[in-house]
Design an enzyme around this catalytic site. Structure first.
Site, PDB file in Angstrom:
ATOM      1  CE1 TYR A 125       0.054  -7.572  -1.907  1.00 47.69           C
ATOM      2  CE2 TYR A 125       1.378  -6.338  -3.484  1.00 47.69           C
ATOM      3  CZ  TYR A 125       0.144  -6.650  -2.936  1.00 47.69           C
ATOM      4  OH  TYR A 125      -0.986  -6.060  -3.419  1.00 47.69           O
ATOM      5  CB  SER A 131      -1.141  -6.536  -6.837  1.00 51.10           C
ATOM      6  OG  SER A 131      -0.303  -5.404  -6.718  1.00 51.10           O
TER       7      SER A 131
END
Length: 244
Positions: A155, A142
């Site tokens: 995350y 990401s």
């Protein structure tokens, strides 16, 4: 048909980026194992592939956090399609909580899906790639795997780990002709991001096919020079929670 006869396994393949990646790989001639937690999503993608392309496609329902299920899934794919040539570890989850509100259970859940899942699949598939002296692995990280930010420590740390894992085994597996890379998407308009809130500003956000194009391009033979790298594909949209 640049991937004619190759076997590709895509986790999180039932929707969003994974679904588009399965379809695009099939268009290049690869046989596809569509892996998802939800069997009906897997089968829907398989049905589309079978109608549109002259390749084999199979549904592989699997919980990527369950090592026993992963072993069973990989054995099934090998039996039905042959050893995996292309592994796309796309399954993932998001968590947007302040650190002080992040429970141990939530921390472990996010890391179990985002980090342990790719490890489980690689541990099963890499030995066959070593035996063949070739293979391609792409792990989806990401934008948050490249930076820090508020309210998403679980995350962010998990996606940093995906990049580190990819670069580590990417270097280790070079002598065996195996390429390993991480792809780092910016904000993408998917069902997962829809669940983050009803009033998101999606100006400039990527579509799943945009990321599929990046992923499959790296999997194609003409990208053989790229390995042990992280490829940033941020687009122009602003991630959730940030402002210009």
């Amino acid at each position: 048909m640049l991937l004619n006869g190759k076997v590709a396994l895509v986790t999180g393949g039932g929707r969003g980026i994974g679904r588009e990646t399965c379809l695009l790989l099939a268009s290049h001639g690869a046989h596809i194992a569509v892996c998802s937690l939800f069997e009906e999503e897997c089968q829907e993608v398989v049905d589309v592939i079978n109608k549109q392309y002259k390749v084999r496609a199979i549904a592989v329902p699997c919980d990527v956090t369950n090592e026993a299920q992963v072993k069973k899934a990989c054995a099934f794919v090998k039996e039905e399609l042959g050893p995996v040539d292309i592994l796309i570890n796309n399954a993932g989850t998001m968590s947007m909580l302040p650190f002080v509100d992040t429970t141990t259970e939530e921390w472990l859940r996010v890391h179990d899906i985002n980090v342990n899942g790719p490890y489980y699949f690689c541990s099963q598939i890499v030995p066959d790639m070593i035996a063949k002296q070739e293979g391609t692995i792409i792990n989806i990280s990401s934008i948050w795997g490249t930076k820090g930010g508020p309210n998403r420590s679980a995350y962010i740390s998990s996606k940093h780990a995906v990049i580190g894992f990819s670069k580590a085994i990417g270097e280790e597996l070079k002598p065996y002709g195996i390429r390993v890379n991480a792809v780092c998407p910016g904000p993408v308009d998917t069902r997962m991001t829809d669940e983050l809130g009803p009033d998101l500003d999606k100006t400039g956000w990527l579509q799943p096919i945009d990321m599929a194009n990046v992923i499959v391009n790296i999997a194609l033979p003409h990208s053989k020079a790229i390995t042990a790298a992280s490829i940033e594909a941020f687009g122009t949209g602003m991630p959730v929670g940030l402002t210009k």
